[in-house]
Design an enzyme around this catalytic site. Structure first.
Site, short mmCIF file in Angstrom:
data_model
loop_
_atom_site.label_atom_id
_atom_site.label_comp_id
_atom_site.label_asym_id
_atom_site.label_seq_id
_atom_site.Cartn_x
_atom_site.Cartn_y
_atom_site.Cartn_z
N GLU A 41 115.18 -16.04 -46.53
CA GLU A 41 115.13 -16.28 -47.97
C GLU A 41 115.34 -17.77 -48.18
OE1 GLU A 41 118.07 -15.79 -51.76
OE2 GLU A 41 117.97 -14.06 -50.41
N ARG A 45 116.29 -24.29 -54.46
CA ARG A 45 117.20 -25.31 -54.98
C ARG A 45 116.80 -26.71 -54.54
NH1 ARG A 45 121.61 -21.66 -53.34
NH2 ARG A 45 122.02 -23.03 -51.57
N LYS A 129 120.11 -7.47 -56.22
CA LYS A 129 121.03 -8.32 -55.47
C LYS A 129 122.40 -8.25 -56.15
CE LYS A 129 121.63 -13.26 -54.37
NZ LYS A 129 120.96 -14.58 -54.39
#
Length: 320
Positions: A41, A45, A129
């Site tokens: 993953e 950012r 999540k």
């Protein structure tokens, strides 16, 4: 559950990666694959995220690459265009989730409260999540939320490491855990991908928890099995327990009343998660004889033999 999430469930651990430099993408992907976790993953950012996803997904098609920390529809589209197979976000943004559903892109938004979970249910999601996992109440919070929302499953991320990963995975509502402990950012910057590969291998070993359960000896007949069981009991004090097809001497030695698989006998290896273990072992090139599979009363797989022999012994997996 869609195919991507099913694959993630079999893998068990999702490395969460923040890449500052595109040049590290290929080597990191290679380290993860060789370490036994074909999944990543890549968080959105950093400026390097989009190109890193493109490199990892194109050069390593066997790697299941997703995009994390996706906050906008624009980011989601960029990630998918780069090759991301799934989208993960830290919170629940209805616009992003709806967009992904409309585009048939697997999405797991961050949820840390019952209200979040209800929004996810309303949009038809099966997996969310749970973030930040440890800070938001950890496993106890997941269990509390899972009680009323019986069909929802979770992928906790945040504060997960090799010390607590199995405690989360032991709960059947958790499909996988996200974590960054095997992809230490300092190691990435230093180019120490060999250490990342070793940490990845260790993460898989900790998760699967392989241990020898017992060794099986092929007896010629019931009388020989009975005699040998008596010898072990007399010699070592291993209590003899007679079963339908075998006799156990203590818990570590099984004597078959007639020859079964394996020229010399068999070795039973127990694991924390037999289905995940099969997935990872098949990735390593081993196969299973499903005609030998045994299931419990709930139709859960509890034991299965490998194909072939190893040093004259058959091998089989056993669910702990």
């Amino acid at each position: 559950m869609n195919k991507v999430l099913e694959e993630i469930s079999k893998i068990g651990i999702v490395p969460v990666i923040a890449l500052d430099d595109v040049k590290d993408a290929e080597l990191l992907a290679k380290a993860l694959i060789e370490g036994g976790i074909p999944c990543a993953e890549v968080t959105f950012r950093t400026k390097a995220a989009e190109e890193s996803i493109k490199i990892m997904s194109s050069k390593f098609p066997e790697l299941l690459v997703g995009a994390g920390t996706v906050l906008t529809i624009e980011q989601a589209d960029k990630a998918v265009a780069a090759g991301a197979k799934f989208i993960v976000s830290p919170g629940f943004n209805p616009k992003v989730v709806k967009h992904c559903i409309e585009k048939d892109i697997p999405v797991t938004p961050g949820c840390s409260s019952p209200s979040d979970v209800e929004q996810a249910i309303e949009l038809g999601l099966e997996v969310v999540k749970f973030f930040p996992a440890e800070a938001a109440g950890g496993l106890n919070m997941i269990k509390s939320m899972a009680a009323p929302y019986v069909n929802m499953k979770f992928m906790p991320t945040g504060g997960i490491n090799e010390k607590n990963v199995t405690s989360y995975l032991d709960f059947d509502k958790v499909i996988a855990c996200g974590g960054s402990w095997m992809v230490n950012k300092d190691m990435v910057k230093a180019g120490d991908f060999e250490s990342i590969k070793k940490l990845t291998k260790k993460a898989v070993e900790v998760m699967l928890g392989f241990e020898v359960k017992h060794v099986g000896i092929n007896g010629k007949d019931e009388n020989e099995a009975e005699e040998l069981g008596t010898v072990f009991e007399k010699m070592f004090g291993f209590e003899k327990k007679v079963g339908n097809s075998s006799i156990f001497a203590g818990t570590g030695i099984e004597i078959m009343k007639s020859s079964y698989l394996g020229t010399n006998g068999h070795i039973a290896i127990q694991t924390n998660y037999i289905q995940r273990a099969m997935y990872h072992l098949e990735k390593r090139g081993f196969s299973f004889n499903m005609e030998t599979a045994k299931y419990d009363e709930k139709s859960n797989l509890k034991a299965v033999y490998f194909n072939g022999e190893f040093g004259g012994f058959a091998l089989h997996l056993v669910q702990k």
